[in-house]
Write an enzyme that holds these catalytic residues in place. Structure first.
Site, PDB file in Angstrom:
ATOM      1  N   SER A  96       0.751  -1.226   0.106  1.00  0.00           N
ATOM      2  CA  SER A  96      -0.154  -0.001  -0.074  1.00  0.00           C
ATOM      3  C   SER A  96       0.954   1.356  -0.102  1.00  0.00           C
ATOM      4  O   SER A  96       2.191   1.237   0.509  1.00  0.00           O
ATOM      5  CB  SER A  96      -0.694   0.062   1.163  1.00  0.00           C
ATOM      6  OG  SER A  96      -0.091   0.565   2.368  1.00  0.00           O
ATOM      7  N   ASP A  97       0.650   2.364  -0.316  1.00  0.00           N
ATOM      8  CA  ASP A  97       1.025   3.664  -0.025  1.00  0.00           C
ATOM      9  C   ASP A  97       0.818   3.847   1.368  1.00  0.00           C
ATOM     10  O   ASP A  97       0.147   3.224   2.171  1.00  0.00           O
ATOM     11  CB  ASP A  97       0.647   4.792  -1.110  1.00  0.00           C
ATOM     12  CG  ASP A  97       1.641   5.980  -0.929  1.00  0.00           C
ATOM     13  OD1 ASP A  97       2.560   5.835  -0.061  1.00  0.00           O
ATOM     14  OD2 ASP A  97       1.481   6.780  -1.955  1.00  0.00           O
ATOM     15  N   TRP A  98       1.701   4.870   2.114  1.00  0.00           N
ATOM     16  CA  TRP A  98       1.418   4.911   3.367  1.00  0.00           C
ATOM     17  C   TRP A  98       0.232   5.593   3.867  1.00  0.00           C
ATOM     18  O   TRP A  98      -0.090   6.866   3.691  1.00  0.00           O
ATOM     19  CB  TRP A  98       2.788   5.702   3.950  1.00  0.00           C
ATOM     20  CG  TRP A  98       4.025   4.807   4.215  1.00  0.00           C
ATOM     21  CD1 TRP A  98       4.636   4.800   5.455  1.00  0.00           C
ATOM     22  CD2 TRP A  98       4.668   3.803   3.543  1.00  0.00           C
ATOM     23  NE1 TRP A  98       5.604   3.803   5.370  1.00  0.00           N
ATOM     24  CE2 TRP A  98       5.759   3.202   4.200  1.00  0.00           C
ATOM     25  CE3 TRP A  98       4.240   3.221   2.176  1.00  0.00           C
ATOM     26  CZ2 TRP A  98       6.548   2.083   3.527  1.00  0.00           C
ATOM     27  CZ3 TRP A  98       5.084   2.231   1.593  1.00  0.00           C
ATOM     28  CH2 TRP A  98       6.200   1.851   2.291  1.00  0.00           C
TER      29      TRP A  98
END
Ligand code: BGC
Length: 742
Positions: free
Chosen positions: A273-275
């Protein structure tokens, strides 16, 4: 032959042993580490089977989510290591605290800062991209990282996107060609590249909630190809989801991950995932997310104890499996991918030890920087500037000395050193007198805030005019910077003009000195109503550790510029496709956004709509002259594929060595579907000594001419008449040839 036979036998024996242990129901703890000769995928997959068989549900769950800002747990009882990651595309980021974004302040984490990816793209040199990736991978390896969070390949749709400098420009073919060697280079070190942000994260404004509506054609023809190339040709080991939504669903757990990425393209790596881009356990579990990072927690800072366990893919996922609401098979697929990543990286017995800050890396950074700088204007041969006694050169502008590796968001770096343009020029020019003044001040660089300037702008202006008056030549070094609402993450630019009073200053300087050259330090196009008031313009990007030396190389003529623009510079913002449909197209109405320019992104828009750009995609001058001649097109069957072979001569007719980027564009005559006038389908960078000539052939697979056919949800190649356009810029076509594809 005998060796292969022996190897196969030993793999078979291994698989057999595993099998027997299952039959006996003993689930014997497997040996985790591999011998140097045990790295075939058959062996590793069997090994992974044996590991999955002995993992508890809790251990599997622990692999799928963060344990700190940049790491995930391993399985300590088995010796399965943690996974450590680092930003970003332009260098290995400094160490970050375990639980929050603060810098850890280590003293051994300073690195080489490589030029921004816009600069790499502008080099139009895929081999150099390989060197960039390899050097960066070596640094990541030395810093003991398993995953390097880059490169970014989101397409340049608008000059307002704050993160364009982290990406490879507006053209899918260029981005695809450049991303593949980068990925391979990084991964040669046993470090995974992580191509990002999948997909349609083409602006920072409202990035965490904006819903993008785009046609299937634009998705497949413009926004996906670079990801596809990274997966299929680069064999990238990980990929990062994006923050935004697409057709109502968050892209980090979206049905296209399973359908397009994992099934159609065969991606066998890890989707990270992106953060903070995961939003829901069920969707994360079902729709392709494998590893969840950075979800809305600062670990020790909020009330719940041990927050990482509250991630969507942590306890809630575990509970759902225990209750039978989600199947354990979903988890096993994620675990398999993560273990595969671990075997490709940390547990790869053949990986090297990496290197940091060595001379070679600095040289690669300098080479990319010099090859990426684009000469946009050179009236009266303003550049190169000779180093002569008695000549005074005024270097004016904040960007002459401003640090450009700090700021910008997650791609910010802590380099061992960063040579400023002023320092580079002073080091190179030993005879001329160099005087410097700031001219304007922009305020300090801060994430998510615009800090005001502290110096008196009027005094800076007056001083700059005084200095310009005294000088023979003025080098204005300005542009944007890495502050909020400039070239930075988390927010887009707000104005197309040059900020901080630079236009006024330039006008003032021009009143007192006509010998003005502008070194434009940006990751984006800016409005340039001042073009006529400069004799020379260099687009110098963000160049990293060796910035100043690279700039001096070009300004002095030690290196002949050969960069070409990887995106178009519009004259007015409205000339850009995304901006010509009003707010619903960019930046959206706060909820939705419609990509109304559709497939006509970048030069495709300018060409098709007959709008003259300020500077066109593919454009860049040289200190020498080139001639492209004898262009011939030929169709051939080769290895069962239809190929279009284009042969031409390139000669260097000027006074010194140099390199020209010859570009091949193809357009369909009377297509049955909407098409751009022409699209880049091939290019090559040719290095030539003075007077030298080379004959070059570029082959284009006929399949490259396909469009995405929404009637069959697949690619179709139209038969019939096409045009081949050969030139050295998208708006400088030297030869147009008609050919038929049968
Ligand atoms: C960025 C990513 C980055 C991550 C970790 C996010 O905000 O969008 O590109 O890799 O942070 O720093």
């Amino acid at each position: 032959m005998r060796v292969a036979f022996k190897k196969n036998i030993s793999i078979l024996t291994f698989i057999l042993c595993l099998h027997i242990s299952f039959i006996n129901g003993q689930n014997k703890i497997p040996q985790i580490q591999l011998e140097k000769n045990q790295t075939s995928s058959v062996y590793i997959e069997a090994k992974i089977d044996s590991i999955i068989a002995v993992l508890t549900l809790e251990e599997k769950i622990a692999l799928t989510h963060a344990q700190s800002k940049f790491s995930t747990e391993g399985v300590s009882r088995l010796g399965i290591p943690e996974v450590w990651m680092s930003d970003g595309p332009l260098g290995v980021r400094e160490e970050i605290l375990w639980d929050d974004w603060g810098e850890a302040n280590w003293t051994n984490d300073a690195i080489t800062a490589f030029p921004a990816l816009t600069c790499l793209a502008a080099s139009f040199n895929p081999d150099l991209s390989g060197e960039y990736g390899f050097s960066l991978g070596e640094e990541a390896r030395y810093r003991e990282k398993d995953v390097l969070l880059g490169p970014g390949v989101n397409i340049y749709r608008t000059p307002f996107n704050g993160r364009n400098f982290e990406y490879l420009g507006e053209d899918p073919f260029l981005a695809s060609t450049m991303v593949v060697p980068y990925v391979k280079g990084v991964q040669k070190n046993g470090v995974a590249a992580c191509v990002k942000h999948f997909v349609l994260n083409n602006q920072e404004h409202l990035r965490d909630k904006i819903n993008v509506e785009v046609s299937d054609r634009a998705l497949h023809e413009i926004y996906l190809p670079a990801f596809k190339a990274a997966v299929q040709k680069g064999k990238v080991w990980s990929l990062m989801g994006a923050y935004n939504k697409f057709r109502g669903q968050y892209t980090t757990h979206h049905k296209i991950l399973n359908k397009i990425l994992k099934t159609d393209w065969g991606f066998d790596g890890v989707v990270i995932s992106d953060w903070g881009s995961a939003h829901n356990t069920k969707e994360a579990a079902l729709y392709g997310l494998d590893m969840e990072m950075g979800t809305g927690t600062d670990g020790l800072g909020v009330s719940k104890k041990d927050n990482y366990n509250y991630y969507y893919l942590a306890n809630p996922f575990l509970e759902a499996i225990k209750k039978g609401e989600l199947s354990e098979d979903l988890l096993d697929d994620k675990v398999r991918r993560i273990l595969r990543l671990v075997y490709r990286t940390n547990l790869n017995p053949n990986r090297s030890l990496g290197k940091l800050n060595n001379k070679e890396h600095h040289e690669v950074a300098r080479k990319v920087a010099t090859e990426g700088i684009v000469l946009l204007k050179n009236e009266d041969n303003f550049f190169p500037i000779e180093d002569k006694k008695g000549v005074t050169i005024a270097v004016i502008g904040e960007n002459a000395t401003r640090n450009m590796t700090r700021g910008g968001g997650s791609s910010q770096l802590k380099p061992l050193f960063e040579i400023s343009p002023l320092e580079g020029i002073k080091t190179r020019y030993k005879n001329a007198t160099i005087i410097h003044t700031m001219g304007y001040e922009s305020g300090a660089s801060a994430y998510n805030a615009a800090l005001p300037a502290t110096l008196n702008q009027d005094s800076l202006y007056v001083k700059a005019i005084e200095v310009a008056k005294k000088a023979d030549i003025v080098l204005f070094i300005g542009g944007l910077n890495k502050s909020y609402h400039q070239d930075t993450e988390g927010g887009d630019r707000k104005v197309f003009k040059l900020p901080f009073g630079q236009e006024k200053l330039l006008n003032g300087i021009y009143e007192v000195n006509k010998e003005v050259g502008f070194l434009l330090v940006t990751g984006n196009a800016v409005e340039m109503p001042w073009v006529s008031k400069t004799k020379g313009i260099l687009q110098t990007w963000y160049l990293g550790s060796m910035a100043g030396h690279a700039i001096a190389d070009i300004v002095s003529g030690d290196v002949n510029p050969s960069g070409k623009l990887p995106f178009s510079f519009p004259k007015k913002l409205k000339d850009n496709g995304a901006h010509s449909f009003g707010e619903t197209s960019y930046p959206g109405d706060g909820v939705n956004q419609y990509y109304k320019e559709d497939i006509l992104v970048g030069y495709r828009w300018f060409d098709t709509k007959k709008i003259v750009p300020q500077y066109a995609f593919g454009f860049g001058l040289s200190y020498t002259d080139f001639e492209i001649s004898d262009v011939k097109v030929n169709q051939k069957k080769y290895a069962n594929k239809d190929q279009i072979k284009v042969t031409f001569n390139v000669s260097n007719t000027g006074n010194r060595e140099g390199a020209e980027v010859v570009q091949l564009y193809i357009g369909k005559h009377k297509s049955k579907v909407k098409r751009a006038l022409k699209e880049l389908k091939g290019f090559t960078k040719v290095y030539l000594e003075k007077g030298e000539q080379k004959t070059v052939t570029i082959s284009i697979d006929a399949s490259e001419l396909a469009y995405y056919n929404t009637e069959v949800s697949d690619w179709s190649v139209e038969k019939g008449t096409y045009y081949l356009y050969v030139g050295n810029a998208s708006n400088n076509i030297i030869k147009k040839i008609k050919f038929d594809l049968d």
